[in-house]
Design a protein around this motif. Structure first.
Motif, PDB file in Angstrom:
ATOM      1  N   HIS A 240       0.731  -1.216   0.200  1.00 39.89           N
ATOM      2  CA  HIS A 240      -0.108   0.026  -0.102  1.00 39.89           C
ATOM      3  C   HIS A 240       0.858   1.546   0.088  1.00 39.89           C
ATOM      4  N   ASP A 341       1.594   4.136   8.869  1.00 41.00           N
ATOM      5  CA  ASP A 341       0.212   4.660   9.529  1.00 41.00           C
ATOM      6  C   ASP A 341       0.128   4.521  11.096  1.00 41.00           C
ATOM      7  N   GLY A 423     -12.774   3.921   6.478  1.00 38.78           N
ATOM      8  CA  GLY A 423     -12.005   5.092   6.275  1.00 38.78           C
ATOM      9  C   GLY A 423     -10.618   4.842   5.598  1.00 38.78           C
ATOM     10  N   TYR A 424      -9.835   5.756   5.493  1.00 44.25           N
ATOM     11  CA  TYR A 424      -8.429   5.296   4.961  1.00 44.25           C
ATOM     12  C   TYR A 424      -7.683   4.157   5.776  1.00 44.25           C
ATOM     13  N   HIS A 425      -7.259   3.356   5.059  1.00 40.33           N
ATOM     14  CA  HIS A 425      -6.604   2.307   5.551  1.00 40.33           C
ATOM     15  C   HIS A 425      -7.507   1.144   6.191  1.00 40.33           C
ATOM     16  N   CYS A 426      -8.839   1.418   6.126  1.00 38.34           N
ATOM     17  CA  CYS A 426      -9.483   0.283   6.644  1.00 38.34           C
ATOM     18  C   CYS A 426      -9.349  -0.397   8.145  1.00 38.34           C
ATOM     19  N   CYS A 500     -15.354  -2.159   4.078  1.00 39.12           N
ATOM     20  CA  CYS A 500     -14.230  -1.264   3.828  1.00 39.12           C
ATOM     21  C   CYS A 500     -13.187  -2.041   2.999  1.00 39.12           C
ATOM     22  N   PRO A 502      -9.464  -1.966   0.940  1.00 36.68           N
ATOM     23  CA  PRO A 502      -8.615  -0.706   0.572  1.00 36.68           C
ATOM     24  C   PRO A 502      -8.192  -0.919  -0.932  1.00 36.68           C
ATOM     25  N   ARG A 505      -3.410   2.210  -2.646  1.00 34.44           N
ATOM     26  CA  ARG A 505      -2.672   3.192  -1.899  1.00 34.44           C
ATOM     27  C   ARG A 505      -3.183   3.290  -0.439  1.00 34.44           C
ATOM     28  N   GLY A 506      -4.370   2.259   0.040  1.00 31.97           N
ATOM     29  CA  GLY A 506      -4.656   2.345   1.210  1.00 31.97           C
ATOM     30  C   GLY A 506      -6.084   3.220   1.434  1.00 31.97           C
ATOM     31  N   ALA A 507      -6.167   3.673   0.528  1.00 35.27           N
ATOM     32  CA  ALA A 507      -7.682   4.469   0.569  1.00 35.27           C
ATOM     33  C   ALA A 507      -8.792   3.309   0.273  1.00 35.27           C
TER      34      ALA A 507
END
Ligand code: CA
Length: 512
Positions: A240, A341, A423-426, A500, A502, A505-507
């Motif tokens: 990611h 992260d 959300g970002y990175h789930c 979720c 990802p 990119r992790g989005a």
């Protein structure tokens, strides 16, 4: 040298005098804050990967806290907790996506009312405009590493250069010429670095070029000892990181001259990489080296600039009556469990650095293992200024600990709650409790639990929640967790949840 005033006397003094000499006795406060700086990249905490000589000065001349735990390990929510002294569910900032309610009570407003000048420069990241500050100049949103645009009252200002240097220049300008020298001040000096993007300044492009950074022992963690969420996240070094993260292309915020300089250094590195044709674990190892070096270079930029600030405090004589506090909005993964992260309640992102220097008051070179939190910062700043913290604050002043005494009834358990899912990175929503020896985590939307024995398993690789030998501890911790949720008035989280998934990119991938 110092006349120690009790809070009551200070209130009387402030009420009775305008520019009385007593004003000078109240300490100034400088809060140095970074974004995503782990204790494991700070040599005051025994880093195995870098040296931070200037930040270390704060610890050498003051106190290092080894158990500073955040309440919600993500950027904007941490900032809101610090400003209000209240958990996310009360200050309203559960996730990065919300607008901070600047009309509510914050410690800068209370310091203003008590006669302090308040300032903030650098990263703000709360979407609403700053309130409670006499002076503010803040990055818009995340802000870039190069040539940033700042938000100022009723305008924006673009500045050329490297953001970490510029933020320091602005802080020094305000200290030297922008403030009223007759009154005490509180300045929040807040960096964007070392947040994702990890773009170093030109001074640090070559740093670590000729050495390998040690890998963490859990770089290839397979998450087999845990509940289901750990394996489902999107924050791995292996899968990611995108071409921007890996510096295969120059930062988009650079101008032409900056790009030219960047290309001189990075183009040959990238040619070498493309020629090597790495795959599998070798490719992950290469990504780790590229990631960690860029991260540490941005930390070095912060460290150099903190040195400039500390030198100014010494040269100006301000150092003597200024409390300097260093912290970050949360911890961070530098490859542990294969990750970058934050977000998780696991140790690497739960712990955040806290260093405090207060000449003549805090013992030089001291270390505290008291369980403290960013929830305590607001009450601490107020107490330092002689202001009684309002009863609705949920944290407690750290001032007695600064002065060498941990109150007998100090907390022995810490409540944590992460909300940003999907959300970002789930990373799945979870809450939990940490004591000195154990950690119980509840992934409540799927009712899965984890228990870690922090003494037997400090890297938290094997949940012992289902182990009969820990049944009594589970019962005890669940009772304490329920008690904390009542004490902090935590409501049930009834917002709609996942799924979720990802992307690369992790989005999160959003399905229509
Ligand atoms: Ca952050």
């Amino acid at each position: 040298m110092y006349i120690r005033l009790t809070p009551l006397l200070l209130v009387l003094a402030v009420g009775a005098c305008n520019t009385a000499p007593q004003e000078a006795e109240r300490p100034n406060i400088i809060f140095i804050f970074t974004d995503d700086h782990t204790t494991r990249a700070l040599s005051a905490y025994g880093s195995q990967v870098n040296e931070t000589p200037h930040l270390d000065r704060i610890a050498e001349e003051g106190m290092r806290f080894d158990q500073c735990l955040v309440t919600n390990s993500i950027c904007a929510p941490s900032r809101a907790v610090i400003l209000t002294g209240k958990h996310s569910h009360l200050n309203g900032q559960l996730t990065n996506g919300q607008l901070f309610d600047g009309a509510q009570q914050t410690f800068p407003k209370l310091l203003q009312q008590a006669g302090y000048q308040t300032g903030i420069v650098g990263k703000w990241h709360l979407r609403s405009q700053p309130t409670g500050f006499d002076y503010w100049q803040v990055l818009i949103g995340q802000g870039p590493y190069y040539n940033p645009r700042f938000l100022v009252p009723n305008d924006t200002v673009r500045m050329e250069g490297y953001t970490t240097d510029i933020i320091t220049d602005l802080a020094l300008d305000w200290l030297q010429t922008g403030r009223d020298t007759e009154r005490p001040f509180m300045l929040m000096y807040q960096h964007k670095a070392p947040h994702r993007g990890w773009h170093p300044g030109p001074d640090h492009f070559e740093m670590y070029a000729d050495r390998e950074i040690p890998e963490p022992p859990t770089l290839f963690d397979d998450y087999s000892g845990r509940a289901s969420p750990a394996a489902e996240q999107g924050m791995t070094i292996a899968r990611h990181l995108n071409v921007n993260d890996l510096k295969l292309v120059p930062p988009s915020s650079m101008n032409e001259a900056q790009v030219a300089r960047w290309r001189e250094v990075y183009d040959p590195r990238n040619e070498e990489f493309h020629a090597a044709g790495l795959e599998g674990d070798d490719l992950t190892r290469w990504k780790y080296q590229r990631y960690i070096k860029e991260y540490l270079r941005t930390v070095a930029g912060v460290d150099d600039n903190v040195g400039r600030l500390l030198d100014y405090l010494d040269a100006s004589g301000l150092a003597e009556n200024t409390v300097v506090i260093y912290s970050s909005d949360q911890g961070w993964y530098i490859g542990e469990h294969g990750w970058y992260d934050k977000r998780w309640m696991y140790e690497e992102s739960l712990l955040t650095p806290l260093l405090v220097r207060w000449p003549g008051q805090v013992e030089a070179g001291s270390v505290s293992s008291a369980m403290v939190s960013n929830l305590d910062f607001a009450a601490t700043f107020l107490d330092l200024a002689g202001v009684e913290p309002p009863a609705d604050l949920q944290g407690r002043s750290l001032k007695p600990i600064f002065l060498g005494e941990v109150p007998e009834d100090w907390r022995t358990s810490h409540y944590y709650h992460y909300y940003e899912y999907p959300g970002y990175h789930c990373v799945e929503r979870h809450y939990g409790i940490r004591t000195a020896t154990h950690k119980l985590i509840h992934f409540y939307t799927r009712d899965e639990w984890e228990l870690f024995d922090l003494q037997a398993d400090p890297m938290e690789l094997n949940s012992v929640y289902a182990d009969a030998a820990y049944a009594d501890i589970v019962t005890e911790l669940k009772e304490e967790l329920a008690r904390l949720r009542i004490q902090y008035a935590v409501p049930e989280d009834e917002r709609p949840t996942g799924p979720c998934i990802p992307d690369e990119r992790g989005a999160p991938i959003r399905n229509s």
